[in-house]
Design a protein around this motif. Structure first.
Motif, PDB file in Angstrom:
ATOM      1  N   ASP A 673      35.297  25.219  41.955  1.00 51.49           N
ATOM      2  CA  ASP A 673      36.184  26.355  41.778  1.00 51.49           C
ATOM      3  C   ASP A 673      37.249  26.675  43.557  1.00 51.49           C
ATOM      4  O   ASP A 673      36.179  26.876  43.893  1.00 51.49           O
ATOM      5  N   ASP A 674      38.415  27.830  42.670  1.00 47.88           N
ATOM      6  CA  ASP A 674      38.844  27.476  43.853  1.00 47.88           C
ATOM      7  C   ASP A 674      39.401  28.963  44.877  1.00 47.88           C
ATOM      8  O   ASP A 674      38.275  30.048  43.642  1.00 47.88           O
ATOM      9  N   PHE A 675      38.787  29.784  46.112  1.00 53.53           N
ATOM     10  CA  PHE A 675      38.283  30.855  45.687  1.00 53.53           C
ATOM     11  C   PHE A 675      39.901  31.209  45.899  1.00 53.53           C
ATOM     12  O   PHE A 675      41.335  30.940  46.767  1.00 53.53           O
ATOM     13  N   GLU A 676      40.154  32.597  45.143  1.00 54.12           N
ATOM     14  CA  GLU A 676      40.592  33.761  44.963  1.00 54.12           C
ATOM     15  C   GLU A 676      40.748  34.581  44.876  1.00 54.12           C
ATOM     16  O   GLU A 676      39.619  35.030  45.060  1.00 54.12           O
ATOM     17  N   TYR A 677      41.393  35.829  45.890  1.00 56.80           N
ATOM     18  CA  TYR A 677      41.075  36.811  45.632  1.00 56.80           C
ATOM     19  C   TYR A 677      42.864  37.677  45.973  1.00 56.80           C
ATOM     20  O   TYR A 677      43.487  37.475  45.907  1.00 56.80           O
ATOM     21  N   SER A 678      42.656  38.450  45.715  1.00 55.89           N
ATOM     22  CA  SER A 678      43.658  39.962  45.945  1.00 55.89           C
ATOM     23  C   SER A 678      42.867  41.337  46.470  1.00 55.89           C
ATOM     24  O   SER A 678      42.121  41.543  46.140  1.00 55.89           O
TER      25      SER A 678
END
Length: 820
Positions: A673-678
């Motif tokens: 899974d891709d690492f995504e953040y905000s």
């Protein structure tokens, strides 16, 4: 004759190059705005207009009422489509669909490595009736049988070419497509819809598959009349002469026979027209974007005002020049020209100016679309030749603007009497007064429109600033939001990842939960509280899920009681002060230790462990809601990391280092899974995207309206000073100073600005007050907004005309007073 009209027009343009340039630029600005806005409006208004009998196609939606509070859902309950097929008359087609939640797709390729496609959107379960309701062009397979059997799938041509590159459509038939663990066989290929549509599905799994697959069948809840999901929707096509109201009555009769709702709760079905789906935010679309008709009307209004400003410039400058063309008109009439011929001559000049403006606007359209890329929908393009409707709009706009700008000047100029003009008496006092009054009225209108835009821009910007900088009751800065993957989420893996994150030195504190304090939606539930005298029902109070670190990460103030503890789960909660007051407690301390019962319809009790200060759980469009904070062991409510970062050091790279370390840890736990953040503060700002777009749009409209107004003002200043050259010379000879002459020439301008300010201020206040009503928490409409607008417009106008005015005042009176 026509050739002669244009030849004379070009000669006149060359003789008055500056005024021609001002007119072309003013009209170009207005028409450019109108063209781009027309592209946007045309794009949104053409959605799903191509379907055969589209006016008889509806989506069945569900409307709720909880103790008088409305709710809306685009979906229906599980049994309804099948009950509809058997129990509702007047329907020509019935097509249920069910959206699969972002399946991972695998394409087996024999001995070679399988192709993989992560988290595919727009995969639905459908039957053959879907393709009878919405017509597609079939490239391979049969519409009548492609979805008749279990474990079959139909693909759009675009998706099929992605899955099977290089293969023909016939070769694709029989190939295998695996959605997570669901193995299907390609049974048909349909042409991807090229027109604008909200029906963006590209994988169609056969509905018999759902009946054979336990997982999908469970999600459909085919026997549950009380469960409604937006993923499960129903489209119908009415037979000719059938009314939507009659079908709605039959649907609701079926519901009443099969389901008895709880007291205080009502549930009804309604038919939503296909044409309404793109514009109705209550139910939403399938791609997440809903166009706003109010916004489209506002855009159209802005375009109309900008075109009007350009037309006003043209009328003002043309009527102001009338005296210079008086002798030309007198000679033409003496030589036999009729008034009709003169009107056509002047209209042809206006047409050429407008045509030049339209050509410039068409050339500028691609540049403007790129400039407004963040505001313009992605599908809008400036290829005018592929959009006949836009070309027709430009043709009509050219004619309308030519008539609007040129008709009155043509009528006035052609009305000069040859005897008078050849005696240097071009206009009598009555005509002069009438012409001057028209120019003054139009100038006031220009300034009023510009000041309205200025006032609106300042207020919207003020409200957006207030919304993004207001103390919302929690900390916004230096907080990262990271969601663990939905598909592979596991409590054990999340705990391992949490420990790895905690070991990163740049991280101060981490909380596990679901949504942040303010998010786009608010999970709601219901409960009851018995104070010993009466039972208080809590309808739809909000819930935020978080652990013992939740209020610490967000610095939410604890007013009374204690914080949550690791072992509390859903047995203890924190409530905000608004909820405590709703329960009847006079002080936060009074609520501590009390019990809320029957949470979400269950028999369990919840202990009020503490009371926290109020905070905005949604955008400030909504009032502060009653909210409870609790922990949960459910992975759905416990899969988000709320990460408080330590302050940056002087190097400024600490957060980048922390994010890189988090991504490394992520890949160790969730490699697929891709690492995504905000950043949380950016999420807060996104709650006001529409307002930010409105602010940007108004800023541009304001700038353009001021520019057009100033161009017209500059032209009038040049004309006025030229006409009053001798008067200025006489005054200087008699002892008038440069300041006195400049003041004299500017006095009229000041009065016109003051009149426009007094006229438009009440209108602007009313419009701004109406717009502000959508915010529960709003900034005041301060007096200085109007003062700043009026003062700014006055300063801009004086600076625009000041150079020409001072130049005239400084001129040598000897030159202006000599005869030849």
């Amino acid at each position: 004759m026509i050739k002669n009209y244009f030849k004379i027009a070009f000669r006149n343009f060359w003789r008055h190059k500056l005024f021609t340039l001002i007119n072309v630029i003013g009209l170009s600005i207005g028409i450019s705005a109108a063209l781009v806005i027309c592209l946007i409006v045309h794009y949104d208004l053409t959605f799903d207009k191509f379907h055969k009998d589209g006016d008889r196609i509806y989506r069945v939606v569900t409307n709720f009422s909880f103790q008088g509070s409305p709710g809306n859902n685009a979906g229906v309950c599980g049994p309804l489509p099948w009950a509809t097929k058997n129990g509702v008359t007047g329907l020509q087609q019935i097509a249920p669909i069910f959206r699969l939640f972002q399946p991972n797709v695998v394409i087996p390729n024999g001995s070679k490595e399988s192709a993989r496609f992560k988290l595919q959107d727009n995969v639905i379960v459908a039957d053959g009736d879907y393709f009878k309701l919405f017509e597609y062009k079939w490239l391979a397979g049969s519409a009548s049988s492609a979805l008749a059997a279990p474990y079959k799938v139909v693909l759009t041509s675009e998706q099929a070419e992605k899955y099977f590159p290089g293969a023909s459509y016939d070769q694709m038939l029989g190939r295998t497509v695996v959605y997570d663990t669901l193995k299907t066989t390609v049974s048909g290929i349909v042409q991807t819809i090229k027109q604008n549509t909200d029906l963006i599905f590209h994988d169609f799994v056969s509905f018999p598959t759902a009946f054979s697959n336990p997982s999908i069948k469970e999600q459909l809840r085919l026997n549950n009349w009380g469960g409604t999901s937006p993923e499960y929707q129903l489209f119908v096509k009415l037979a000719p002469q059938t009314t939507a109201a009659g079908v709605e009555r039959q649907l609701n009769d079926i519901m009443k026979k099969n389901y008895k709702s709880r007291p205080g709760v009502t549930e009804t079905f309604a038919l939503q027209p296909l044409a309404d789906i793109h514009f109705n935010n209550l139910y939403g679309t399938f791609n997440g974007r809903v166009a706003d008709k109010t916004t489209l009307l506002e855009l159209s209004g802005i375009a109309l005002f900008l075109i009007l400003l350009g037309c006003i410039n043209f009328i003002n400058l043309t009527t102001a020049q009338s005296a210079q063309r008086a002798k030309e008109i007198g000679i033409r009439k003496t030589m036999g020209s009729t008034r009709r011929q003169l009107i056509l001559q002047f209209l042809s000049e206006t047409f050429l100016v407008t045509l030049a403006a339209v050509i410039i606007s068409a050339a500028m359209a691609p540049v403007i679309l790129k400039l407004f890329a963040g505001f313009v929908p992605a599908g809008v393009n400036a290829n005018l030749f592929s959009q006949p409707g836009i070309l027709l709009f430009l043709a009509l706009l050219t004619v309308v603007v030519s008539l609007l700008s040129g008709f009155y000047p043509a009528l006035m100029l052609s009305g000069h009497k040859p005897v008078s003009v050849l005696k240097n008496q071009a206009q009598n006092n009555s005509n002069k007064t009438r012409s001057a009054m028209l120019r003054k009225s139009l100038t006031v209108t220009q300034f009023a429109i510009a000041q309205f835009f200025i006032m609106a821009t300042i207020l919207v910007s003020k409200q957006v600033y207030y919304a993004t900088h207001k103390d919302l009751g929690f900390k916004k800065d230096a907080i990262l939001i990271v969601n663990s993957p939905w598909k592979n989420r596991q409590e054990r893996l999340n705990q391992v990842l949490l420990n790895k994150f905690r070991a990163i030195p740049q991280i101060e504190l981490i909380s596990m939960g679901r949504d942040a304090p303010a998010a786009g939606d608010l999970f709601s539930t219901e409960a009851t509280y018995n104070d010993g005298k009466k039972e208080i029902k809590l309808e739809n109070f909000g819930v935020r899920f978080g652990d013992e670190n939740y209020i610490k990460v967000y610095h939410i103030k604890l007013l009374a009681g204690r914080n949550l503890r690791p072992g509390d789960t859903s047995k203890a909660v924190l409530i905000n002060n608004t909820l405590a007051k709703q329960l009847g407690f006079k002080s936060p301390q009074d609520a501590v230790g009390k019990v809320i019962s029957k949470y979400n319809g269950n028999a369990g009790d919840m202990l009020i462990a503490g009371v926290v200060a109020d905070f905005n759980a949604e955008s400030i469009h909504a009032a502060i809601a009653p909210v409870a904070i609790m922990t949960s062991t459910n992975f759905y409510f416990n899969g988000t990391f709320h990460i408080a970062l330590k302050p940056q050091t002087t190097t400024g790279d600490d957060w980048k280092t922390a994010i890189a370390a988090m991504e490394k840890a992520w890949k160790q736990i969730y490699p697929e899974d891709d690492f995504e953040y905000s950043f949380f503060d950016e999420n807060i700002a996104r709650l006001y995207t529409d307002e930010q777009h409105t602010s940007a749009l108004l800023s541009w409209a304001t700038g353009l309206s001021i520019l057009i107004s100033c161009l017209g003002l500059l032209g009038l200043a040049i004309y006025t000073t030229t006409q009053r050259t001798k008067e200025i010379g006489v005054r200087k000879v008699l002892g008038a100073t440069v300041t006195q002459i400049a003041t004299l020439l500017s006095a009229e301008l000041v009065w016109l600005l003051a009149l426009s300010f007094v006229t438009i201020s009440p209108v602007a206040w009313y419009a701004m007050n109406r717009w502000m009503q959508s915010f529960a928490d709003r900034t005041p409409i301060s007096w200085w907004i109007f003062a700043l607008s009026g003062g700014g417009m006055l300063l801009t106008a004086l600076l625009t005309s000041g150079f020409q005015t001072i130049k005239a005042a400084l001129a040598n009176p000897v030159k202006s007073l000599r005869s030849e």
